[in-house]
Motif scaffolding. Structure first.
Motif, PDB file in Angstrom:
ATOM      1  N   ASN A   1      -1.703   0.977  15.866  1.00 41.04           N
ATOM      2  CA  ASN A   1      -0.731   0.380  15.221  1.00 41.04           C
ATOM      3  C   ASN A   1      -0.974  -1.138  15.537  1.00 41.04           C
ATOM      4  OD1 ASN A   1       1.971   1.318  13.324  1.00 41.04           O
ATOM      5  ND2 ASN A   1       0.684   2.802  14.559  1.00 41.04           N
ATOM      6  N   VAL A   2      -0.918  -1.589  16.793  1.00 46.89           N
ATOM      7  CA  VAL A   2      -1.049  -2.928  17.260  1.00 46.89           C
ATOM      8  C   VAL A   2      -2.297  -3.567  16.869  1.00 46.89           C
ATOM      9  CG1 VAL A   2      -1.119  -4.446  19.074  1.00 46.89           C
ATOM     10  CG2 VAL A   2       0.490  -2.636  19.126  1.00 46.89           C
ATOM     11  N   LEU A   3      -3.347  -2.917  17.057  1.00 48.10           N
ATOM     12  CA  LEU A   3      -4.751  -3.288  16.670  1.00 48.10           C
ATOM     13  C   LEU A   3      -4.775  -3.554  15.143  1.00 48.10           C
ATOM     14  CD1 LEU A   3      -7.052  -1.132  18.943  1.00 48.10           C
ATOM     15  CD2 LEU A   3      -6.503  -3.463  19.203  1.00 48.10           C
ATOM     16  N   CYS A   4      -4.430  -2.788  14.198  1.00 53.18           N
ATOM     17  CA  CYS A   4      -4.431  -2.693  12.874  1.00 53.18           C
ATOM     18  C   CYS A   4      -3.515  -3.836  12.290  1.00 53.18           C
ATOM     19  CB  CYS A   4      -3.986  -1.698  11.944  1.00 53.18           C
ATOM     20  SG  CYS A   4      -5.097  -0.225  12.363  1.00 53.18           S
ATOM     21  N   VAL A   5      -2.659  -4.213  13.044  1.00 58.96           N
ATOM     22  CA  VAL A   5      -1.534  -5.253  12.627  1.00 58.96           C
ATOM     23  C   VAL A   5      -2.287  -6.738  12.776  1.00 58.96           C
ATOM     24  CG1 VAL A   5       0.540  -6.558  13.093  1.00 58.96           C
ATOM     25  CG2 VAL A   5       0.640  -4.044  12.536  1.00 58.96           C
TER      26      VAL A   5
ATOM     27  N   MET B   1     -11.942   5.919   3.744  1.00 62.86           N
ATOM     28  CA  MET B   1     -12.177   4.677   3.272  1.00 62.86           C
ATOM     29  C   MET B   1     -11.822   3.505   3.767  1.00 62.86           C
ATOM     30  SD  MET B   1     -10.257   3.239  -0.288  1.00 62.86           S
ATOM     31  CE  MET B   1      -9.112   2.570   0.877  1.00 62.86           C
ATOM     32  N   MET B   2     -11.094   3.365   4.746  1.00 67.57           N
ATOM     33  CA  MET B   2     -10.713   2.334   5.537  1.00 67.57           C
ATOM     34  C   MET B   2     -11.811   2.005   6.383  1.00 67.57           C
ATOM     35  SD  MET B   2      -7.308   1.302   7.835  1.00 67.57           S
ATOM     36  CE  MET B   2      -7.799   1.581   9.630  1.00 67.57           C
ATOM     37  N   ILE B   3     -12.747   2.827   6.850  1.00 67.12           N
ATOM     38  CA  ILE B   3     -13.632   2.584   7.890  1.00 67.12           C
ATOM     39  C   ILE B   3     -15.121   2.507   6.965  1.00 67.12           C
ATOM     40  CG2 ILE B   3     -12.433   2.962   9.817  1.00 67.12           C
ATOM     41  CD1 ILE B   3     -13.844   5.639  10.008  1.00 67.12           C
ATOM     42  N   VAL B   4     -15.104   3.270   6.047  1.00 68.30           N
ATOM     43  CA  VAL B   4     -16.487   3.424   5.233  1.00 68.30           C
ATOM     44  C   VAL B   4     -16.867   2.373   4.445  1.00 68.30           C
ATOM     45  CG1 VAL B   4     -16.732   5.687   6.086  1.00 68.30           C
ATOM     46  CG2 VAL B   4     -15.592   5.253   3.811  1.00 68.30           C
ATOM     47  N   GLN B   5     -15.808   1.954   3.605  1.00 68.28           N
ATOM     48  CA  GLN B   5     -15.637   0.988   2.401  1.00 68.28           C
ATOM     49  C   GLN B   5     -15.871  -0.321   2.940  1.00 68.28           C
ATOM     50  OE1 GLN B   5     -15.689   2.509  -0.618  1.00 68.28           O
ATOM     51  NE2 GLN B   5     -16.559   0.564  -1.566  1.00 68.28           N
ATOM     52  N   GLN B   6     -16.773  -1.052   2.605  1.00 65.49           N
ATOM     53  CA  GLN B   6     -17.048  -2.557   3.031  1.00 65.49           C
ATOM     54  C   GLN B   6     -16.035  -3.558   2.908  1.00 65.49           C
ATOM     55  OE1 GLN B   6     -20.929  -3.876   2.218  1.00 65.49           O
ATOM     56  NE2 GLN B   6     -20.757  -3.544   0.284  1.00 65.49           N
TER      57      GLN B   6
ATOM     58  N   ASP C   1       0.843  -1.391  -0.089  1.00 63.31           N
ATOM     59  CA  ASP C   1       0.092  -0.119  -0.031  1.00 63.31           C
ATOM     60  C   ASP C   1       1.042   1.296  -0.001  1.00 63.31           C
ATOM     61  OD1 ASP C   1      -2.725  -1.012   0.009  1.00 63.31           O
ATOM     62  OD2 ASP C   1      -1.988  -1.958   2.081  1.00 63.31           O
ATOM     63  N   VAL C   2       2.035   1.132   0.741  1.00 65.35           N
ATOM     64  CA  VAL C   2       2.833   2.416   0.743  1.00 65.35           C
ATOM     65  C   VAL C   2       3.232   2.887  -0.646  1.00 65.35           C
ATOM     66  CG1 VAL C   2       5.085   1.360   0.691  1.00 65.35           C
ATOM     67  CG2 VAL C   2       4.650   3.478   1.926  1.00 65.35           C
ATOM     68  N   TRP C   3       2.984   2.028  -1.811  1.00 70.81           N
ATOM     69  CA  TRP C   3       3.744   2.396  -3.189  1.00 70.81           C
ATOM     70  C   TRP C   3       2.741   3.785  -3.505  1.00 70.81           C
ATOM     71  CZ3 TRP C   3       4.262  -2.226  -6.899  1.00 70.81           C
ATOM     72  CH2 TRP C   3       5.123  -3.424  -6.192  1.00 70.81           C
TER      73      TRP C   3
ATOM     74  N   TYR D   1      -4.621  -1.226   5.639  1.00 69.31           N
ATOM     75  CA  TYR D   1      -4.624   0.073   4.867  1.00 69.31           C
ATOM     76  C   TYR D   1      -3.851   1.076   5.718  1.00 69.31           C
ATOM     77  CZ  TYR D   1      -7.513  -1.516   0.953  1.00 69.31           C
ATOM     78  OH  TYR D   1      -8.012  -2.159  -0.119  1.00 69.31           O
ATOM     79  N   ILE D   2      -3.680   0.759   7.127  1.00 66.25           N
ATOM     80  CA  ILE D   2      -3.171   1.729   7.729  1.00 66.25           C
ATOM     81  C   ILE D   2      -1.626   1.872   7.181  1.00 66.25           C
ATOM     82  CG2 ILE D   2      -1.939  -0.308   9.317  1.00 66.25           C
ATOM     83  CD1 ILE D   2      -1.758   1.934  11.613  1.00 66.25           C
ATOM     84  N   PHE D   3      -1.067   0.897   6.356  1.00 61.70           N
ATOM     85  CA  PHE D   3       0.175   1.113   5.699  1.00 61.70           C
ATOM     86  C   PHE D   3       0.206   2.304   4.704  1.00 61.70           C
ATOM     87  CE2 PHE D   3       3.905  -1.442   3.635  1.00 61.70           C
ATOM     88  CZ  PHE D   3       4.807  -0.595   4.431  1.00 61.70           C
TER      89      PHE D   3
END
Length: 414
Positions: free
Chosen positions: A355-359, A316-321, A165-167, A327-329
């Motif tokens: 960070n921990v939760l998303c990983v 987008m990370m929390i509204v797109q199903q 995703d960082v790309w 996507y934090i990355f």
């Protein structure tokens, strides 16, 4: 569940190192001012990306899992000259598999996919120095670069998850840096178009606020249209309408997101899985990003992009199903280098928890069978499901907090 505990253990160890860094900031930052930026970034990348890769994949001989298997399927077939979308399925843009295939010419192994992701992460960090250098001292940037390299959201998702995703951030800032150097909007547009062909369909979302703010709209639009027509002229005769495969990703139900945490409280009556949720998510994320961009229309481009990028892709990370917490990355670099106030204990602590939760959550959710909760009792049917649901709610809530931090307030816009 071993991978869940492994990611949790690595994340907690990384947070200990982050804590040591933060405690040493006053002594470390002046010392970093004396260091060569390129040399220090290279050494940091070797220590915090290459060496972990060597330990995990060469010494311990750990085999890549999860998304790497899909990337390997695409990259290996592309390296053999097969046609994307026709000979193999891909949820990514057409050039993505072929770029991976080029790296596999050097080492034909799934482990090379991970090394590719680590290398691109390093390039994105190096390019970010040139993007942010006008606003930060060298010592401050290098200190934040160490924090970024250690945060679980980049370390684990890059070396264990091999996320790309960082790309997207890399291509958008490369486009800006090229425009800054050449003062040519056409080259800026071409690099953005290449970024779209190299990454994901969601890259197109950032083009909307960029187009709205662009003063030379025709000169911005024409190169993109030309690149688009050439791409279609090549793809359509080869694969027909199969080039729309990346759009299928929007139909994939994932978690956490607002629909996933609301669904049980409405007893599965909100239409989760229906296409209208995709349109709502699209309108909410792009709309909020455009409003943020308009508020910052008189600001420096780097300020505008940093805030709009986080607002757009965090929303987008929390509204797109179809989105999930990996996507934090995608927006971690501008979040770390510009949005977060590292003097604020509240912001720092919440960022570390985030960070921990998303990983950890994607691996837990996957191994629980990708649960979709229909009623409130479903979420409490077992301790594991309850933990999953609480993590989902926490991630959505914290993402909302960081969107609020990034969104320009009236005073900041003025």
């Amino acid at each position: 569940m071993s991978i869940v505990f492994a990611k949790l253990g690595i994340s907690l160890f990384a947070l200990v190192l982050v804590g040591v860094l933060l405690f040493s900031k006053k002594r470390l930052t002046p010392w970093l001012e004396t260091k060569d930026t390129n040399g220090f970034l290279l050494v940091s990348w070797v220590m915090l990306r290459l060496i972990p890769f060597i330990i995990i994949y060469l010494i311990a001989d750990f085999e890549p899992t999860s998304d790497v298997n899909g990337f390997w399927d695409e990259g290996s077939k592309a390296s053999m000259g097969q046609i994307v979308y026709r000979d193999f399925w891909s949820p990514y843009s057409p050039l993505y598999a072929y770029f991976l295939g080029l790296w596999l010419k050097f080492w034909y192994s799934p482990k090379m996919i991970v090394l590719t992701m680590a290398a691109m992460d390093g390039v994105a960090l190096w390019a970010s120095w040139h993007f942010f250098r006008s606003f930060q001292s060298k010592g401050d940037f290098l200190f934040k670069s160490l924090l970024y390299l250690l945060l679980p959201g980049s370390l684990v998702l890059c070396i264990i998850g091999a996320q790309e995703d960082v790309w997207m951030w890399l291509f958008v800032i490369l486009a800006y840096l090229l425009r800054e150097r050449t003062v040519r909007v056409e080259w800026y547009a071409v690099v953005l178009a290449i970024g779209l062909l190299m990454t994901k369909a969601i890259f197109v979302l950032i083009l909307v606020p960029l187009f709205i703010l662009e003063k030379q709209k025709i000169r911005f639009l024409i190169p993109m249209v030309i690149v688009g027509i050439l791409s279609l002229a090549i793809l359509y005769p080869l694969v027909g309408w199969e080039f729309t495969q990346p759009l299928d990703e929007a139909q994939t139900l994932r978690a956490p997101n607002i629909p996933s945490i609301l669904n049980p409280w409405f007893y599965n009556e909100i239409g989760v899985g229906q296409k209208f949720w995709n349109w709502i998510g699209l309108a909410a994320s792009v709309g909020l990003a455009c409003l943020a961009a308009l508020r910052l229309r008189n600001s420096d481009f780097r300020i505008m992009l940093s805030r709009v990028w986080v607002v757009l892709y965090a929303t987008m990370m929390i509204v797109q199903q179809s989105a999930y917490s990996n996507y934090i990355f995608l927006f971690l670099i501008p979040l770390v280098f510009y949005i977060i106030d590292w003097k604020s204990y509240t912001q720092v602590i919440l960022l570390l928890i985030f960070n921990v939760l998303c990983v950890v959550h994607p691996s837990l959710w996957w191994r629980l069978g990708m649960p979709c909760y229909m009623t409130p009792s479903d979420a409490s049917a077992s301790s594991q499901l309850l933990v999953d649901y609480v993590m989902q709610v926490s991630i959505v809530g914290l993402t909302g907090y960081f969107i609020w931090l990034a969104y320009p307030k009236k005073k900041e816009a003025a």
